[in-house]
Design a protein around this motif. Structure first.
Motif, mmCIF file in Angstrom:
data_model
loop_
_atom_site.group_PDB
_atom_site.id
_atom_site.type_symbol
_atom_site.label_atom_id
_atom_site.label_comp_id
_atom_site.label_asym_id
_atom_site.label_seq_id
_atom_site.Cartn_x
_atom_site.Cartn_y
_atom_site.Cartn_z
ATOM 1 N N THR A 100 49.135 88.611 18.380
ATOM 2 C CA THR A 100 48.567 88.985 17.003
ATOM 3 C C THR A 100 49.524 88.018 15.995
ATOM 4 O O THR A 100 50.515 87.927 16.429
ATOM 5 C CB THR A 100 48.939 90.336 16.577
ATOM 6 O OG1 THR A 100 50.257 90.907 16.776
ATOM 7 C CG2 THR A 100 48.101 91.189 17.578
ATOM 8 N N VAL A 101 48.785 87.717 14.765
ATOM 9 C CA VAL A 101 49.618 86.685 14.092
ATOM 10 C C VAL A 101 49.505 87.479 12.433
ATOM 11 O O VAL A 101 48.627 88.060 12.143
ATOM 12 C CB VAL A 101 49.147 85.353 14.197
ATOM 13 C CG1 VAL A 101 49.508 84.844 15.409
ATOM 14 C CG2 VAL A 101 47.908 85.378 13.687
ATOM 15 N N ARG A 102 50.417 86.848 11.804
ATOM 16 C CA ARG A 102 50.655 87.431 10.393
ATOM 17 C C ARG A 102 49.691 86.237 9.500
ATOM 18 O O ARG A 102 49.102 86.821 8.394
ATOM 19 C CB ARG A 102 51.882 87.201 9.734
ATOM 20 C CG ARG A 102 52.808 88.373 10.513
ATOM 21 C CD ARG A 102 54.196 88.250 9.667
ATOM 22 N NE ARG A 102 54.839 86.959 9.994
ATOM 23 C CZ ARG A 102 55.457 86.756 11.107
ATOM 24 N NH1 ARG A 102 55.840 87.399 12.262
ATOM 25 N NH2 ARG A 102 56.137 85.597 11.255
ATOM 26 N N ALA A 103 49.526 85.002 10.116
ATOM 27 C CA ALA A 103 48.939 84.065 9.451
ATOM 28 C C ALA A 103 48.072 83.164 10.264
ATOM 29 O O ALA A 103 48.817 82.794 11.248
ATOM 30 C CB ALA A 103 49.666 83.383 8.440
ATOM 31 N N ALA A 104 46.929 82.632 10.022
ATOM 32 C CA ALA A 104 46.129 81.809 10.653
ATOM 33 C C ALA A 104 46.694 80.464 10.901
ATOM 34 O O ALA A 104 46.995 79.462 11.863
ATOM 35 C CB ALA A 104 44.780 81.767 10.421
ATOM 36 N N GLU A 105 47.230 79.776 9.772
ATOM 37 C CA GLU A 105 47.846 78.489 9.534
ATOM 38 C C GLU A 105 48.641 77.961 10.666
ATOM 39 O O GLU A 105 48.290 76.885 11.267
ATOM 40 C CB GLU A 105 48.194 78.217 8.097
ATOM 41 C CG GLU A 105 48.258 76.736 7.863
ATOM 42 C CD GLU A 105 46.741 76.100 8.024
ATOM 43 O OE1 GLU A 105 46.775 74.889 8.120
ATOM 44 O OE2 GLU A 105 45.699 76.907 7.709
ATOM 45 N N PRO A 106 49.642 78.706 11.051
ATOM 46 C CA PRO A 106 50.375 78.043 12.077
ATOM 47 C C PRO A 106 49.689 77.817 13.341
ATOM 48 O O PRO A 106 49.976 76.825 14.493
ATOM 49 C CB PRO A 106 51.625 79.046 12.494
ATOM 50 C CG PRO A 106 51.561 79.813 11.145
ATOM 51 C CD PRO A 106 50.241 79.662 10.394
ATOM 52 N N LEU A 107 48.749 78.665 13.806
ATOM 53 C CA LEU A 107 47.895 78.664 14.899
ATOM 54 C C LEU A 107 47.116 77.347 14.790
ATOM 55 O O LEU A 107 47.035 76.496 15.774
ATOM 56 C CB LEU A 107 47.054 79.654 15.192
ATOM 57 C CG LEU A 107 47.768 81.077 15.744
ATOM 58 C CD1 LEU A 107 46.695 82.196 16.040
ATOM 59 C CD2 LEU A 107 48.452 80.813 17.169
ATOM 60 N N LEU A 108 46.621 77.213 13.653
ATOM 61 C CA LEU A 108 45.709 76.195 13.346
ATOM 62 C C LEU A 108 46.334 74.710 13.527
ATOM 63 O O LEU A 108 45.998 73.863 14.035
ATOM 64 C CB LEU A 108 44.940 76.422 11.930
ATOM 65 C CG LEU A 108 43.959 77.321 12.123
ATOM 66 C CD1 LEU A 108 43.311 77.561 10.523
ATOM 67 C CD2 LEU A 108 42.719 77.191 13.016
ATOM 68 N N GLU A 109 47.451 74.722 12.914
ATOM 69 C CA GLU A 109 48.674 73.508 13.091
ATOM 70 C C GLU A 109 48.943 73.247 14.470
ATOM 71 O O GLU A 109 48.790 72.124 15.017
ATOM 72 C CB GLU A 109 49.731 73.907 12.119
ATOM 73 C CG GLU A 109 49.484 73.732 10.489
ATOM 74 C CD GLU A 109 50.706 74.180 9.867
ATOM 75 O OE1 GLU A 109 51.662 74.456 10.403
ATOM 76 O OE2 GLU A 109 50.551 74.432 8.459
ATOM 77 N N TYR A 110 49.043 74.344 15.383
ATOM 78 C CA TYR A 110 49.434 73.929 16.881
ATOM 79 C C TYR A 110 48.270 73.596 17.518
ATOM 80 O O TYR A 110 48.559 72.675 18.264
ATOM 81 C CB TYR A 110 50.104 75.634 17.291
ATOM 82 C CG TYR A 110 50.239 75.191 18.500
ATOM 83 C CD1 TYR A 110 51.256 74.352 19.240
ATOM 84 C CD2 TYR A 110 49.573 76.104 19.640
ATOM 85 C CE1 TYR A 110 51.342 74.395 20.652
ATOM 86 C CE2 TYR A 110 49.809 76.131 21.016
ATOM 87 C CZ TYR A 110 50.595 75.071 21.365
ATOM 88 O OH TYR A 110 50.788 75.001 22.777
ATOM 89 N N LEU A 111 47.047 74.058 17.246
ATOM 90 C CA LEU A 111 45.893 73.494 17.584
ATOM 91 C C LEU A 111 45.807 72.082 17.397
ATOM 92 O O LEU A 111 45.582 71.268 18.124
ATOM 93 C CB LEU A 111 44.791 74.345 17.396
ATOM 94 C CG LEU A 111 43.345 74.027 18.064
ATOM 95 C CD1 LEU A 111 43.423 73.806 19.494
ATOM 96 C CD2 LEU A 111 42.461 75.012 17.633
ATOM 97 N N ASP A 112 45.885 71.615 16.034
ATOM 98 C CA ASP A 112 45.965 70.409 15.575
ATOM 99 C C ASP A 112 46.868 69.566 16.472
ATOM 100 O O ASP A 112 46.632 68.564 16.892
ATOM 101 C CB ASP A 112 46.033 70.325 14.239
ATOM 102 C CG ASP A 112 45.865 68.818 13.804
ATOM 103 O OD1 ASP A 112 44.924 68.288 13.931
ATOM 104 O OD2 ASP A 112 46.901 68.454 13.090
ATOM 105 N N ALA A 113 48.071 70.083 16.565
ATOM 106 C CA ALA A 113 49.292 69.272 17.049
ATOM 107 C C ALA A 113 48.800 68.878 18.875
ATOM 108 O O ALA A 113 49.072 67.890 19.317
ATOM 109 C CB ALA A 113 50.554 69.795 16.906
ATOM 110 N N ALA A 114 48.323 70.082 19.258
ATOM 111 C CA ALA A 114 47.877 69.955 20.725
ATOM 112 C C ALA A 114 46.832 69.071 20.924
ATOM 113 O O ALA A 114 46.905 68.201 21.961
ATOM 114 C CB ALA A 114 47.354 71.345 21.319
ATOM 115 N N VAL A 115 45.892 69.007 20.282
ATOM 116 C CA VAL A 115 44.827 67.903 20.031
ATOM 117 C C VAL A 115 45.329 66.557 19.897
ATOM 118 O O VAL A 115 44.983 65.499 20.717
ATOM 119 C CB VAL A 115 43.819 68.385 19.209
ATOM 120 C CG1 VAL A 115 42.655 67.141 19.209
ATOM 121 C CG2 VAL A 115 42.993 69.744 19.646
#
Length: 172
Positions: A100-115
């Motif tokens: 679970t997360v407090r905010a989506a942006e770090p997850l989206l940034e991580y996905l962007d970095a992984a891609v």
């Protein structure tokens, strides 16, 4: 570059292209991030985290480069700490629901970095590299090209699942 590599690069870039749509969906339905529609254990947060992890871990293994999860401080930035260190395959219901997360942006940034790591790695390959056997534990043995297709396919499925949940009217 070869046609095969051009196609892999195009396919691998698609999750990055979906990030704006996901951001809009999360903005319209912020409670959907940790929702469990139909009682399913995997939330949108889990899907986004797992997509980044499955790309990151497998690309790090293939390339010999460090994972972005550790190097980019994403464990701290997402607030997932040790719960986020795995990859999600074989998660128990409790483990999946712990993502679970407090905010989506770090997850989206991580996905962007992984891609980004995947695209960088693809840029180092030749067509001949795609036919190299990298895992003989399977019958038939797995080639680098087949593993890359698997990584991209898994990411596309999970991004699609997240987008589907974010579009559910009852979560808006």
């Amino acid at each position: 570059m070869s046609i095969a590599l051009d196609l892999l690069i195009d396919a691998a870039s698609r999750p990055r292209e979906a990030l704006d749509t996901l951001r809009q969906g999360i903005a319209a339905a912020p409670r959907a991030l940790d929702a469990h529609p139909g009682g399913h254990d995997n939330s949108v947060a889990w899907l986004l985290w797992h997509t980044g992890r499955e790309i990151d871990v497998q690309v790090a293994d293939l390339s010999g480069q460090p994972e972005r999860w550790d190097g980019g401080g994403f464990a701290e930035r997402t607030g997932l700490g040790e719960a986020g260190a795995g990859i999600g395959y074989g998660h128990t219901p409790e483990q999946a629901r712990a993502i679970t997360v407090r905010a989506a942006e770090p997850l989206l940034e991580y996905l962007d970095a992984a891609v980004g790591s995947l695209l960088e790695y693809l840029g180092t390959l030749t067509e001949a590299d795609l036919t190299a056997v990298i895992d003989e534990a399977w019958d038939p043995p797995v080639t680098r090209g087949a593993r890359l297709v698997s990584i991209i396919d898994d990411a596309a499925k999970h991004i699609g699942q997240a987008a589907y949940v974010l579009g559910m009217p009852e979560l808006r």
